[in-house]
Scaffold this active site. Structure first.
Site, PDB file in Angstrom:
ATOM      1  N   CYS A   1      30.073  37.780  33.480  1.00 39.70           N
ATOM      2  CA  CYS A   1      29.848  39.112  32.892  1.00 39.70           C
ATOM      3  C   CYS A   1      30.531  40.209  33.694  1.00 39.70           C
ATOM      4  CB  CYS A   1      28.354  39.385  32.769  1.00 39.70           C
ATOM      5  SG  CYS A   1      27.559  38.407  31.482  1.00 39.70           S
TER       6      CYS A   1
ATOM      7  N   HIS B   1      34.238  40.047  32.911  1.00 37.57           N
ATOM      8  CA  HIS B   1      34.461  40.451  31.524  1.00 37.57           C
ATOM      9  C   HIS B   1      34.386  41.979  31.390  1.00 37.57           C
ATOM     10  CE1 HIS B   1      33.944  39.845  27.074  1.00 37.57           C
ATOM     11  NE2 HIS B   1      33.338  41.012  27.202  1.00 37.57           N
ATOM     12  N   GLU B   2      33.332  42.565  31.932  1.00 38.61           N
ATOM     13  CA  GLU B   2      33.125  44.009  31.769  1.00 38.61           C
ATOM     14  C   GLU B   2      34.098  44.828  32.619  1.00 38.61           C
ATOM     15  OE1 GLU B   2      31.652  44.528  29.215  1.00 38.61           O
ATOM     16  OE2 GLU B   2      29.988  43.122  29.015  1.00 38.61           O
ATOM     17  N   ILE B   3      34.448  44.359  33.809  1.00 40.17           N
ATOM     18  CA  ILE B   3      35.440  45.073  34.617  1.00 40.17           C
ATOM     19  C   ILE B   3      36.799  45.026  33.926  1.00 40.17           C
ATOM     20  CG2 ILE B   3      36.698  45.066  36.810  1.00 40.17           C
ATOM     21  CD1 ILE B   3      33.975  44.293  38.139  1.00 40.17           C
TER      22      ILE B   3
ATOM     23  N   LEU C   1      36.739  47.762  31.427  1.00 43.18           N
ATOM     24  CA  LEU C   1      36.941  49.066  32.067  1.00 43.18           C
ATOM     25  C   LEU C   1      38.418  49.307  32.383  1.00 43.18           C
ATOM     26  CD1 LEU C   1      33.927  49.163  34.551  1.00 43.18           C
ATOM     27  CD2 LEU C   1      34.100  50.298  32.321  1.00 43.18           C
TER      28      LEU C   1
END
Length: 164
Positions: free
Chosen positions: A129, A132-134, A137
């Site tokens: 996660c 994935h989220e970085i 961004l």
């Protein structure tokens, strides 16, 4: 704490790099609360401010019900050479998933909602996660990590779901 509209693929704003958060105030807390409610309504286990069109480096995760984690300005600090494969998807591309390869273990540096510097080591789903989220961004949409053939097939499947 309103549920905000989520940008859907292929919205070009999903490819933009989010700016660092500089103000740690009530507006940031309200945005984090909105992200949590929006993610739960989607449903999902992770969301970034860019998913709702706000280009700020803010991530909310809830891998288990009630265990909310908020990360401001997260960055990968260390990554393992060992990799792992996991099924991924996105709140911006609901209904389709595929398997991606990511680093098995990482350390992430970030700030909390008060601006205090933090770091944590992660493996398993939490590591996936974070990466994935970085990526999101940084304007890297998760399907960019797939081969062109897999990506094209997934997009075709997604477009078919949207038309149905």
């Amino acid at each position: 704490m309103p549920v905000r509209p989520i940008l859907n693929f292929p919205d070009p704003r999903l490819r933009l790099t989010a700016a660092p958060v500089l103000r740690f105030d009530a507006d940031l807390r309200a945005l984090a609360d909105d992200l949590l409610e929006t993610m739960r309504a989607a449903p999902g286990i992770g969301i970034t401010a860019p998913h709702i069109g706000v280009l700020s480096r803010l991530v909310v995760l809830e891998l288990s019900p009630g265990e909310v984690r908020t990360y401001v300005n997260p960055e990968l600090d260390q990554i393992s050479r060992e990799t792992t494969r996991h099924i991924e998807g996105s709140v911006s591309m609901p209904g389709v998933t595929d398997e991606l390869e990511r680093h098995a273990r990482i350390r992430v540096r970030y700030q909390d909602l008060d601006g205090k510097e933090q770091s944590e080591e992660a493996d398993g789903l939490l590591s996936i996660c974070h990466q994935h989220e970085i990526d999101q961004l940084d304007g890297i949409f998760w399907i960019d990590r797939l081969s062109r053939l897999k990506r094209d097939r997934l997009i075709a499947r997604y477009n078919k779901l949207r038309r149905a």
